[in-house]
Write a protein that holds these residues in place. Structure first.
Motif, mmCIF file in Angstrom:
data_model
loop_
_atom_site.group_PDB
_atom_site.id
_atom_site.type_symbol
_atom_site.label_atom_id
_atom_site.label_comp_id
_atom_site.label_asym_id
_atom_site.label_seq_id
_atom_site.Cartn_x
_atom_site.Cartn_y
_atom_site.Cartn_z
ATOM 1 N N TYR A 451 -0.309 -95.960 -35.076
ATOM 2 C CA TYR A 451 -0.364 -97.376 -34.691
ATOM 3 C C TYR A 451 1.037 -97.840 -34.291
ATOM 4 C CZ TYR A 451 -4.684 -96.960 -37.387
ATOM 5 O OH TYR A 451 -5.896 -96.560 -37.866
ATOM 6 N N PRO A 452 1.412 -97.634 -33.049
ATOM 7 C CA PRO A 452 2.775 -97.995 -32.611
ATOM 8 C C PRO A 452 3.117 -99.464 -32.807
ATOM 9 C CG PRO A 452 1.681 -96.612 -30.975
ATOM 10 C CD PRO A 452 0.644 -96.981 -31.983
ATOM 11 N N SER A 453 2.120 -100.362 -32.808
ATOM 12 C CA SER A 453 2.406 -101.796 -32.946
ATOM 13 C C SER A 453 3.002 -102.138 -34.312
ATOM 14 C CB SER A 453 1.137 -102.623 -32.732
ATOM 15 O OG SER A 453 0.172 -102.351 -33.740
ATOM 16 N N LEU A 454 2.882 -101.226 -35.290
ATOM 17 C CA LEU A 454 3.456 -101.492 -36.603
ATOM 18 C C LEU A 454 4.984 -101.518 -36.565
ATOM 19 C CD1 LEU A 454 1.163 -99.397 -39.003
ATOM 20 C CD2 LEU A 454 1.057 -101.839 -38.463
ATOM 21 N N GLN A 456 6.614 -103.413 -34.881
ATOM 22 C CA GLN A 456 6.987 -104.822 -34.749
ATOM 23 C C GLN A 456 7.173 -105.500 -36.105
ATOM 24 O OE1 GLN A 456 3.585 -106.291 -32.688
ATOM 25 N NE2 GLN A 456 4.078 -105.268 -30.748
ATOM 26 N N ASP A 486 5.494 -110.252 -37.254
ATOM 27 C CA ASP A 486 5.518 -109.308 -36.139
ATOM 28 C C ASP A 486 6.212 -109.924 -34.928
ATOM 29 O OD1 ASP A 486 3.675 -111.147 -35.279
ATOM 30 O OD2 ASP A 486 2.011 -109.742 -35.058
ATOM 31 N N LYS A 515 -2.114 -106.864 -40.113
ATOM 32 C CA LYS A 515 -1.610 -106.716 -38.739
ATOM 33 C C LYS A 515 -2.623 -105.961 -37.885
ATOM 34 C CE LYS A 515 1.179 -105.930 -35.171
ATOM 35 N NZ LYS A 515 1.393 -106.952 -34.127
ATOM 36 N N LEU A 516 -3.163 -104.885 -38.412
ATOM 37 C CA LEU A 516 -4.105 -104.077 -37.640
ATOM 38 C C LEU A 516 -5.412 -104.818 -37.391
ATOM 39 C CD1 LEU A 516 -3.458 -100.625 -39.355
ATOM 40 C CD2 LEU A 516 -2.516 -101.475 -37.194
ATOM 41 N N ASP A 519 -4.796 -107.557 -34.767
ATOM 42 C CA ASP A 519 -4.691 -107.037 -33.411
ATOM 43 C C ASP A 519 -5.958 -106.314 -32.957
ATOM 44 O OD1 ASP A 519 -2.162 -108.029 -33.459
ATOM 45 O OD2 ASP A 519 -1.143 -106.094 -33.566
ATOM 46 N N VAL A 521 -7.074 -103.330 -33.591
ATOM 47 C CA VAL A 521 -6.771 -101.976 -33.106
ATOM 48 C C VAL A 521 -7.931 -101.045 -33.441
ATOM 49 C CG1 VAL A 521 -5.217 -100.018 -33.359
ATOM 50 C CG2 VAL A 521 -4.307 -102.331 -33.353
ATOM 51 N N ASP A 526 -6.917 -95.081 -30.438
ATOM 52 C CA ASP A 526 -5.459 -94.970 -30.462
ATOM 53 C C ASP A 526 -5.043 -93.501 -30.524
ATOM 54 O OD1 ASP A 526 -3.216 -97.298 -32.035
ATOM 55 O OD2 ASP A 526 -4.354 -97.483 -30.191
ATOM 56 N N ARG A 530 -3.264 -91.304 -27.677
ATOM 57 C CA ARG A 530 -1.957 -90.702 -27.961
ATOM 58 C C ARG A 530 -1.987 -89.196 -27.724
ATOM 59 N NH1 ARG A 530 2.362 -92.867 -29.864
ATOM 60 N NH2 ARG A 530 3.939 -91.660 -30.960
#
Length: 540
Positions: A451-454, A456, A486, A515-516, A519, A521, A526, A530
């Motif tokens: 989870y690349p958004s983590l 943030q 975030d 957060k997940l 968003d 996700v 994902d 990837r």
């Protein structure tokens, strides 16, 4: 008090009297920035400081020469001339003129105790000091406001002399006579009676400058206005020496919304102004501040929340939006179904599950959790109760080690975590400054590739509270509250355990999961995306 449609003149002394408060400090640049905001808000007079007392205030007035105010007039503050010194030779008065402001406010002694013991001059000389100073400044083209220091205490000691000091200022050309409750101990009825007497005796407008040592500054200002005063002097947030000054943030909504004064200030910007001053002074906002505090329109009891949902007037004396604030519904073991429903989004099935969510909330709070400042944890808990929780990863445990040896400045801390995402097991370790920071880094490292958004996420606050009594000693229940951002949103999570690391772990996990969920996700997508990216990179 009868409804009066004329406006009260608002004289702000945050930049001078406010800076005399404990822990409240501003740079010259801070003061310029706040002056701009006060002007935009609609303050009538801004007292910038005492140019004869310190270089910072002198610098402020220099900077303000390049600032065009749209409504407010700038005032410089100082004292009457010194004893035995002619006005034109007095350094303080010369500094006031050098500030180059349209208004000059000077204070003088009204209390015989201060005249004899603080100034060490005769009563006649004190009157001459007041008269000479006002007349000199008027002759230089300045409008002069006269602050009668300790007026109400002075009147009690010697009424004739206290009034004589006002007479001296008025005869010399003062355009305002400001009655100061400098020690902040006067009662509203006394202020009302004395102000009425002054208003009846003098033709110039009368002002009131109350301090808050008896928690009566707002009440005393209202008493003075009821007697005919037409100027109030105070500070944003009530900052000031000792217990502070009159809080203009508390007074203004009362004047405009409750008493009908035709104030030009736009109160929808009041909370923002109060927060801005707090921020510039690096002071924490007062959560319980009337009108603008976070708690001012916060509802916790189930009966209250249920009633407010039907009609806000049941438990709110004004609409929160009128002062730029907002309503909040808090969650705790005092909550009812209405609290849960108020926190639930439309169409999420909450009415059917409200009783179950409430029961779970009360069970967790009995174990040490607190959801009042941890709405993200509440959201996740309610998803689980309603059967709508979707796990983004599975936890298989963690380990934290501390190693401190002779000569080490700080212990070495390392955390390892084992998590599973979409069938893939990740076992990662990371070092950190303390066990919580190490855990946070290890979790981020383990989940980051899925989870690349983590990346943030940033932990902005961490609070620990020991809940149980002394009888449990080191086995006391510990509650950890974490605040995370975030960059776009900020949310709070909570964990509770007899072990501080375990409580921290729970709070950190909730922060990540929220957060997940926020968003939306999709873990498998994902991973597949990837993996495709990695394959393409290998082929290339």
């Amino acid at each position: 008090m009868s409804v009066l449609m004329t406006a009260v003149e608002i004289y702000d002394t945050t930049l001078r009297d406010g800076t005399q408060g404990t822990g409240f400090s501003l740079t010259s640049e801070d003061k310029v920035a706040i002056a701009r905001r006060l002007d935009a808000f609609g303050v009538d007079v801004i007292e910038g400081g005492w140019p004869g007392s310190n270089p910072k205030d002198a610098r402020f007035f220099e900077l303000m020469r390049g600032v065009a105010l749209t409504r407010a007039r700038l005032a410089a503050f100082g004292s009457t001339r010194r004893k035995g010194v002619r006005p034109e030779e007095d350094a303080n008065l010369q500094a006031l003129l050098a500030a180059d402001t349209p208004v000059v406010t000077i204070f003088g002694k009204s209390w015989t105790l201060h005249v004899r013991e603080a100034l060490a001059v005769s009563l006649e000389e004190n009157l001459a000091m007041i008269r000479d100073s006002v007349a000199f400044l008027r002759a230089q083209g300045r409008e002069v406001f006269y602050d009668a220091e300790h007026f109400f205490d002075g009147y009690r000691a010697d009424a004739a002399y206290a009034l004589a000091t006002l007479e001296a200022a008025c005869e010399a050309g003062a355009s305002r006579l400001v009655l100061c409750d400098t020690n902040g101990g006067s009662l509203p009825e006394w202020v009302h009676e004395r102000t009425a007497e002054v208003c009846a005796r003098f033709a110039v407008p009368v002002g009131i400058h109350p301090h808050n040592d008896a928690e009566l500054a707002v009440a005393n200002a209202l008493a003075a206005l009821r007697s005919g005063a037409r100027q109030v002097q105070g500070t944003i947030g009530g900052y000031g020496e000792r217990c502070g000054n009159l809080n203009l943030v508390s007074l203004l909504p009362t004047l405009k919304l409750k008493l009908g004064f035709a104030q030009p200030q736009d109160l929808s910007g009041l909370r923002e102004l109060a927060r801005y001053v707090d921020e510039r002074a690096n002071m924490p906002p007062n959560v319980r501040a009337p009108y603008v505090g976070d708690a001012a329109f916060a509802h916790k009891g189930g009966v209250h929340v249920s009633a407010v949902a039907k009609n806000p007037e049941t438990y709110e004396h004004i609409p929160p939006e009128a002062v730029g604030n907002r309503r909040q519904v808090l969650l705790s073991d005092l909550s009812g179904r209405a609290n849960v429903l108020a926190k639930s989004a439309p169409g999420d099935g909450a009415p059917e599950a409200a009783a179950a969510i409430l029961a779970r909330l009360k069970e967790l709070e009995h174990r040490g959790y607190a959801f009042e400042g941890a709405e993200a944890s509440f959201h996740l808990m309610s998803l689980k109760v309603r059967g709508r929780y979707r796990p983004y990863f599975t936890l298989h445990g963690y380990r934290v080690t501390l190693d401190k040896r002779d000569g080490d400045a700080e212990p070495l801390c390392e955390a390892s975590v084992r998590v599973e995402v979409a069938g893939q097991l990740e076992h990662t370790a990371a070092a950190g400054h303390g066990p919580v920071n190490a855990l946070d880094r290890a979790l981020g490292k383990a989940l980051g590739r899925f989870y690349p958004s983590l990346a943030q996420l940033r932990l902005t606050d961490y609070k620990v509270r020991v809940l149980s009594g002394a009888e449990t000693g080191t086995a006391s229940v510990v509650r950890v509250q974490v605040e995370t951002t975030d960059g776009a949103d900020t949310w709070g999570t909570v964990g509770a355990s007899s072990d501080i690391i375990d409580a921290s772990y729970s709070a950190l996990i909730d922060a990540i999961e929220y957060k997940l969920h926020k968003d939306a996700v999709t873990p498998q997508a994902d991973l597949e995306g990837r993996a495709a990216g990695v394959s393409a990179e290998v082929v290339a």
